[in-house]
Scaffold this motif. Sequence first.
Motif, PDB file in Angstrom:
ATOM      1  N   LYS A 209       5.844  -9.822  -9.722  1.00 33.93           N
ATOM      2  CA  LYS A 209       5.939  -8.378  -9.492  1.00 33.93           C
ATOM      3  C   LYS A 209       4.861  -7.919  -8.531  1.00 33.93           C
ATOM      4  CE  LYS A 209       8.008  -6.934 -13.883  1.00 33.93           C
ATOM      5  NZ  LYS A 209       7.772  -8.099 -14.772  1.00 33.93           N
ATOM      6  N   LEU A 210       3.636  -8.422  -8.734  1.00 34.58           N
ATOM      7  CA  LEU A 210       2.524  -8.029  -7.870  1.00 34.58           C
ATOM      8  C   LEU A 210       2.763  -8.525  -6.448  1.00 34.58           C
ATOM      9  CD1 LEU A 210      -0.288  -6.903  -7.336  1.00 34.58           C
ATOM     10  CD2 LEU A 210      -1.242  -9.016  -8.247  1.00 34.58           C
ATOM     11  N   LEU A 211       3.211  -9.761  -6.333  1.00 33.29           N
ATOM     12  CA  LEU A 211       3.443 -10.346  -5.014  1.00 33.29           C
ATOM     13  C   LEU A 211       4.488  -9.544  -4.244  1.00 33.29           C
ATOM     14  CD1 LEU A 211       2.791 -12.648  -3.085  1.00 33.29           C
ATOM     15  CD2 LEU A 211       4.478 -14.049  -4.255  1.00 33.29           C
ATOM     16  N   GLU A 212       5.561  -9.167  -4.924  1.00 35.43           N
ATOM     17  CA  GLU A 212       6.624  -8.419  -4.254  1.00 35.43           C
ATOM     18  C   GLU A 212       6.167  -7.014  -3.899  1.00 35.43           C
ATOM     19  OE1 GLU A 212      10.306 -10.827  -6.363  1.00 35.43           O
ATOM     20  OE2 GLU A 212       9.893  -8.744  -6.920  1.00 35.43           O
ATOM     21  N   SER A 213       5.373  -6.415  -4.777  1.00 30.47           N
ATOM     22  CA  SER A 213       4.881  -5.066  -4.516  1.00 30.47           C
ATOM     23  C   SER A 213       3.970  -5.041  -3.296  1.00 30.47           C
ATOM     24  CB  SER A 213       4.142  -4.550  -5.754  1.00 30.47           C
ATOM     25  OG  SER A 213       3.485  -3.350  -5.463  1.00 30.47           O
ATOM     26  N   LEU A 214       3.026  -5.978  -3.240  1.00 31.89           N
ATOM     27  CA  LEU A 214       2.098  -6.025  -2.111  1.00 31.89           C
ATOM     28  C   LEU A 214       2.837  -6.365  -0.824  1.00 31.89           C
ATOM     29  CD1 LEU A 214      -0.888  -7.924  -3.777  1.00 31.89           C
ATOM     30  CD2 LEU A 214      -0.732  -5.480  -3.276  1.00 31.89           C
ATOM     31  N   SER A 215       3.808  -7.261  -0.926  1.00 30.22           N
ATOM     32  CA  SER A 215       4.556  -7.659   0.267  1.00 30.22           C
ATOM     33  C   SER A 215       5.340  -6.490   0.834  1.00 30.22           C
ATOM     34  CB  SER A 215       5.504  -8.811  -0.064  1.00 30.22           C
ATOM     35  OG  SER A 215       4.766  -9.926  -0.471  1.00 30.22           O
ATOM     36  N   ARG A 216       5.889  -5.655  -0.059  1.00 28.95           N
ATOM     37  CA  ARG A 216       6.601  -4.472   0.427  1.00 28.95           C
ATOM     38  C   ARG A 216       5.654  -3.546   1.179  1.00 28.95           C
ATOM     39  NH1 ARG A 216       9.684  -4.651  -4.393  1.00 28.95           N
ATOM     40  NH2 ARG A 216       8.149  -3.422  -5.524  1.00 28.95           N
ATOM     41  N   CYS A 217       4.431  -3.405   0.675  1.00 27.12           N
ATOM     42  CA  CYS A 217       3.478  -2.519   1.338  1.00 27.12           C
ATOM     43  C   CYS A 217       3.100  -3.042   2.714  1.00 27.12           C
ATOM     44  CB  CYS A 217       2.219  -2.369   0.489  1.00 27.12           C
ATOM     45  SG  CYS A 217       2.518  -1.417  -0.969  1.00 27.12           S
ATOM     46  N   ILE A 218       2.843  -4.335   2.805  1.00 27.88           N
ATOM     47  CA  ILE A 218       2.486  -4.929   4.091  1.00 27.88           C
ATOM     48  C   ILE A 218       3.647  -4.789   5.065  1.00 27.88           C
ATOM     49  CG2 ILE A 218       1.963  -7.080   5.284  1.00 27.88           C
ATOM     50  CD1 ILE A 218      -0.387  -6.249   3.809  1.00 27.88           C
ATOM     51  N   ALA A 219       4.855  -5.108   4.599  1.00 25.32           N
ATOM     52  CA  ALA A 219       6.022  -5.033   5.478  1.00 25.32           C
ATOM     53  C   ALA A 219       6.209  -3.605   5.970  1.00 25.32           C
ATOM     54  CB  ALA A 219       7.264  -5.521   4.744  1.00 25.32           C
TER      55      ALA A 219
END
Lengths: 265, 321
Positions: A209-219
Amino acid sequence: MAKESGSSKIEMLEISNEAMAEAQSSKIEMLEINNEAMAEAQSSKTVTMKPAEAEESKTETQKITDEESKNVPIAATEEESKKLSITKVEESKNAATATTEGEKEEAKVSLKTLDGVTFEVEAWIAKEMETVQAYIDDTSADTSAAIAIPLHNVAGRELARMVEYCKEHRRASVSAGNLKEFEERFAAALNLYEMKDLIIAANYLNTKKLLESLSRCIAKAIKNKSVEFVRDYFGVTNDYTTEEEAQYRETNAWAFRNVDEDSRN
Amino acid sequence: MEEACEFRSWAELIPDALGVIFTNLSLQERVTVIPRVCKSWANAVTGPYCWQEIDIKDWSNRCQPDQLDRLLEMLITRSSGSLRKLSVSGLQTESIFTFIAENACSLHTLRLPRSSMNDSIVEQIAGRLSMISFLDVSYCIKIGPYALEMIGKNCKLLEGLCRNMHPLDTASKPFQDDEAYAIASTMPKLKHLEMAYHLISTSGVLQILANCPKLEFLDQRGCWGVTLDHMFLKQKFPKLKVLGPFVLDTYESDGWDDFSDVSDSSEYLAWDFVAGGMEEYYVDDSDSYDGMWDDEGRLDELQFGFYEGIEDAGMYWPPSP
């Protein structure tokens, strides 16, 4: 006609909701910054927990919070994180004592980070970190209770943030609006390098969940941006020659058709 | 701001972690921007993690058929057998369907609207689509009941099916329930079914309802052959959400239920004859339903996706349990 007006009403509601959310999140950001400053002030002191202190009765939340802030000295963390060597696993009296105390309440898991900090986390948080959970599953119940699980590639600062994320995420999950607000606030509190370190840690521990959340922010930060912007944003050096870049465009001409480079920032 | 040393450079971020970031970007950005940032990113972006989901519906409308086939082969090859979702429109070449089937061992969502598949091709490839749980064969006018039967017999996990038709393709043709019977007899686990402007009739729908006990959503808008009493449906199938007018006569508006998109018949008539606009409308509509369906299994993503704007879908889709 009726449908269009209905749709535009919904859009207006969404816009006003977003505006309210932003107003709220900016207030929370102020609080967050204050909290962070206090946390850093506290963490600059190096505190060794004595057995006597460990035995003091504290509320569970307060105890864990204290451990997190006291046991993550930033200077040491940064220094340690540059070393690639594996830290030897040493069982300490504090860890043993804390573990014993933890067993009386509910199941807890000891995690020892790269820079030698030991964390006590609830079992459900360990479960969110699939790499940790896999380790627990592979180890017999007797030994896993006594020994802190070594995390060779994760620093204390990152683990503290991951634990915080898991707790707040569960709290915020009651509504989609709260969840979105929480994720934006959590990411906004990190600078780009803290974000990267946390992504690496989340990837290593498989905290999805954390990985996907941070990745969305970076993207989101690099969406519709130019190649030059992305390089600058991430501090990446261009190792292409002019010829190589032209070659790439030619080979993938199909993808560049209809691309309006001027529309990118 | 701390200075970045070599070890902590973003360029050296673990390819898996980079892949997670890149999957949040559009196809165009993954092909035209990311690979030009630096060479290690070019390598990371061609890794399988970035290509487990391929959505080139938008590209499909601008490509020549052979160009589209080559693009699709390249992208599927990058997924290295880990392809999970594929959306592409207007495929024509028989060999590309075979290629998709050969790489479908992990595929659970497949959308091939407006393709030139026929019954024979479906018969050849259906055996390799056994992991499919959602299938979109809308506007595929060359397949019929036999293809659907082959799909149903081989795709045992199928829960979602889109078989919408364009009204111009079905206008002035007689009602026909063979496809409904094929669905009813081979797809018992269906939860989501779209058959807008299909030639299905009342008895076909009843067959489906009788044999698909888990059905939760049925889109039969424009299915002029269907007349079912609203109260009957509510009593017999309380969990079922039905979309669509129940009348035979296009000039009669009394039978339309709350979910009708058109508030009065004159508006509908005018809208009916704008073929291009209608096509756009249906494409968008189908997309929003598909989007909701795709997200159902992942609650977080569903909630997040809803706020990122699937505008009308929330009005039709029941809240997640």
